[in-house]
Write an enzyme that holds these catalytic residues in place. Structure first.
Site, short mmCIF file in Angstrom:
data_model
loop_
_atom_site.label_atom_id
_atom_site.label_comp_id
_atom_site.label_asym_id
_atom_site.label_seq_id
_atom_site.Cartn_x
_atom_site.Cartn_y
_atom_site.Cartn_z
N ARG A 38 -18.43 50.00 9.24
CA ARG A 38 -19.89 50.03 9.08
C ARG A 38 -20.47 51.42 9.41
O ARG A 38 -21.49 51.80 8.84
CB ARG A 38 -20.54 48.98 9.97
N LYS A 201 -15.61 25.77 7.22
CA LYS A 201 -16.52 24.64 7.00
C LYS A 201 -17.21 24.61 5.65
O LYS A 201 -17.70 25.63 5.18
CB LYS A 201 -17.59 24.68 8.09
N GLY A 354 -17.72 39.63 6.35
CA GLY A 354 -17.27 38.73 7.41
C GLY A 354 -15.76 38.59 7.45
O GLY A 354 -15.04 39.58 7.39
N GLY A 377 -23.16 37.38 7.26
CA GLY A 377 -24.26 36.47 6.95
C GLY A 377 -25.13 36.97 5.81
O GLY A 377 -25.58 36.20 4.96
C1 3PG Z 1 -23.72 40.82 11.51
O1 3PG Z 1 -22.76 41.36 12.03
O2 3PG Z 1 -23.65 39.73 10.91
C2 3PG Z 1 -25.03 41.55 11.52
O3 3PG Z 1 -24.92 42.77 12.17
C3 3PG Z 1 -26.12 40.70 12.10
O4 3PG Z 1 -25.83 40.37 13.43
P1 3PG Z 1 -26.38 39.01 14.03
O5 3PG Z 1 -25.65 37.89 13.31
O6 3PG Z 1 -26.09 39.06 15.50
O7 3PG Z 1 -27.86 38.96 13.73
MG MG Z 2 -23.66 37.46 11.97
#
Ligand code: 3PG
Ligand code: MG
Length: 397
Positions: A38, A201, A354, A377
C-alpha cells in the site's frame, strides 16, 4: 466514466495539499511493516505532487486503536519506510492529537516539494464518526485535498470525507486506476466474463454474488462458502464450515443464476482432514463421499481442473476470496493453482484485495495478473455495485 476531478485537474504549484492515503499496512509484533504494497501504491501520486512543486501533507489511519493514541498504532515506522522508498526525507509530524499548534507550526515551515506525514488519524475518536471539528482542523492545514486511499473509500470518516467539504478536491492516481480497471471489467467486460469467489462465509459475499450475477457468464465458488451451497443442494458435507441460516439464501442465489443463464460451478471434490493443521492426516474425496465426520479445507484436484478449464476459456476474470485454507500448506493447492492459472491466461485478471491479494502475493504470481486491488472491504463494496463515500465526496469535474 467517472466524473471526478483527478490530480491533473488541479493547479498544484506552491499549494499546500492534504493527501489521504491508506497506509493501513500489516505490522509484526516487533513493529516491522510486513507488507509495504500500500505504501508503494501511493508513490506515483506523491511523486507527481512533489514534481509539481506542491507542499505535501499525508494522512492515514493504521489499525483500529480504540482509546486514543497507542504506540503500536503509530505511523512513525511508515514514515521511515516511505522515506526509504521515495528517497526523500519525510517529516513525521508527531502529535497525540494529530493536529495541534506545534504540528501547524512545523507544517508552515515546509518548503515546496517537501513531504510531511501526520500521526494516525484514528488517534482522534472523532475520525471514525466523521466529526466536523476534526475535519475542519485537518482541512485548515491545506489549500487542496487529494484522496488516494482507495482501501478506505468505503468509510465515511473525517480524513477522507469530512475534509472534502472545505477544500477543492481530486482523486489520486491509485484511486483512478482502481476504479478504471474494476469499473471497466464490470461495465464493459470482454467475454466470457467469470467471477471466482471464495472465502469463509457466504454472508460476506451475498452482495457481490447478487451484483455479479447480472454481469458475468459464470461464477466459480470455492472456499468455506462452497459448503453452504453444497449443503443447500442436498449434499452431506460433514463437519465442513456451513452457515445453516444461509441455506435458503444459497438456494435463491443458485436459482437466480439458473434463471439468468449464468453457469454456477461448485466443488466436485475436496481435501478433507480431521483438523485444520499442517500435520493432520488428509485425503481427497468426491463430494458424494462425505461422511458426517469429514471436514473440507480445500477444493480437490478435479475441481481445480474444472476451474482452470473455465479460466482458460475466459477473457475477463474477477477473483475474490481464497479456495481453501491457503495459510496451511496442505490446504493451499486450490488457491495457488487458481493463482497460477490466472497468471497464465490471456485475459483481464483482477484480484479483489484482502485475503486474495495476500494469496496472490504468497503464490508469487502477483506481477503476472492485470490488477491486484489495494482495497479489501473497499473492493468488495465496489464489486457489490455500491457507491463508495470516499470517492463520491470528491469534487466533480
Ligand atoms: C482496510 O484495510 O480494509 C482499510 O484500510 C480500512 O480499514 P478499516 O477496515 O479498519 O476501516
Ligand atoms: Mg477492513
Amino acid at each position: 466514466m467517472l466524473n471526478k476531478k483527478t490530480l491533473k485537474d488541479l493547479n498544484l504549484d506552491g499549494k499546500k495539499v492534504l493527501v489521504r492515503v491508506d497506509f493501513n499496512v500489516p505490522m509484526s509484533s516487533e513493529g516491522e511493516i510486513t507488507d509495504d504494497t500500500r505504501i508503494k501504491a501511493s508513490l506515483e501520486t506523491i511523486k507527481y505532487l512533489v514534481d509539481h512543486n506542491a507542499k505535501v501533507i499525508l494522512m492515514s489511519h493504521l489499525g483500529r486503536p480504540k482509546n486514543g493514541p497507542e504506540k503500536k498504532f503509530s505511523l512513525e515506522p511508515v514514515a521511515k519506510k516511505l522515506s526509504e522508498l521515495i528517497g526523500k526525507d519525510i517529516k513525521f509530524l508527531y502529535s497525540d492529537k494529530v493536529v495541534d499548534e506545534n504540528v501547524k507550526k512545523k507544517w508552515s515551515e515546509l518548503q515546496n516539494g517537501e513531504i510531511a506525514l501526520l500521526e494516525n488519524t484514528r488517534f482522534r475518536s472523532e475520525e471514525t464518526k466523521n466529526g466536523e471539528e476534526f475535519s475542519k482542523e485537518l482541512a485548515s492545514l491545506a489549500d487542496l485535498y487529494v484522496n488516494d486511499a482507495f482501501g478506505t473509500s468505503h468509510r465515511a470518516h473525517s480524513s477522507n470525507v469530512g475534509v472534502s467539504k472545505y477544500l477543492e478536491s481530486a482523486i489520486g492516481f491509485l484511486v483512478e486506476k482502481e476504479i478504471e480497471v474494476m469499473g471497466n471489467a464490470l461495465e464493459n467486460p470482454k467475454r466470457p466474463f467469470i467471477a471466482i469467489l471464495g472465502g469463509a462465509k457466504v454472508s460476506d459475499k451475498i452482495g457481490v454474488i447478487d451484483n455479479l450475477i447480472n454481469k458475468v457468464d459464470g461464477i466459480l465458488v470455492g472456499g468455506g462458502m462452497a459448503w453452504t451451497f453444497l449443503k443447500a443442494e442436498g449434499y452431506e458435507v460433514g463437519k465442513s464450515l456451513v452457515e445453516n441460516d444461509k441455506l435458503d439464501l444459497a438456494k435463491q442465489l443458485l436459482q437466480k443464476a439458473m434463471e439468468k443463464g449464468v453457469k454456477f460451478f461448485l466443488p466436485i471434490d475436496a481435501i478433507v482432514a480431521d483438523e485444520m493443521t499442517e500435520d493432520s492426516p488428509s485425503k481427497v474425496i468426491s463430494i458424494k463421499e462425505f461422511t458426517p465426520e469429514d471436514s473440507a479445507f480445500d477444493i480437490g484436484p478435479r475441481t481445480i481442473d474444472v476451474f482452470v478449464e473455465e479460466i482458460e476459456k475466459s477473457k475477463t476474470i474477477v477473483w475474490n476470496g481464497p479456495m481453501g485454507v491457503f495459510e496451511i500448506e496442505q490446504f493451499s493447492k486450490g488457491t495457488f493453482d487458481i493463482a497460477k492459472a490466472l497468471s497464465k491466461v490471456d485475459a483481464i485478471t483482477i484480484i479483489g484485495g484482502g485475503d486474495s491479494a495476500s494469496a496472490i502475493e504468497k503464490s508469487g504470481y502477483k506481477d503476472s495478473v492485470t490488477h491486484v486491488s489495494t482495497g479489501g472491504g473497499a473492493s468488495l463494496e465496489f464489486l457489490e455495485g455500491k457507491e463508495l463515500p470516499g470517492i463520491a465526496a470528491i469534487s466533480d469535474k
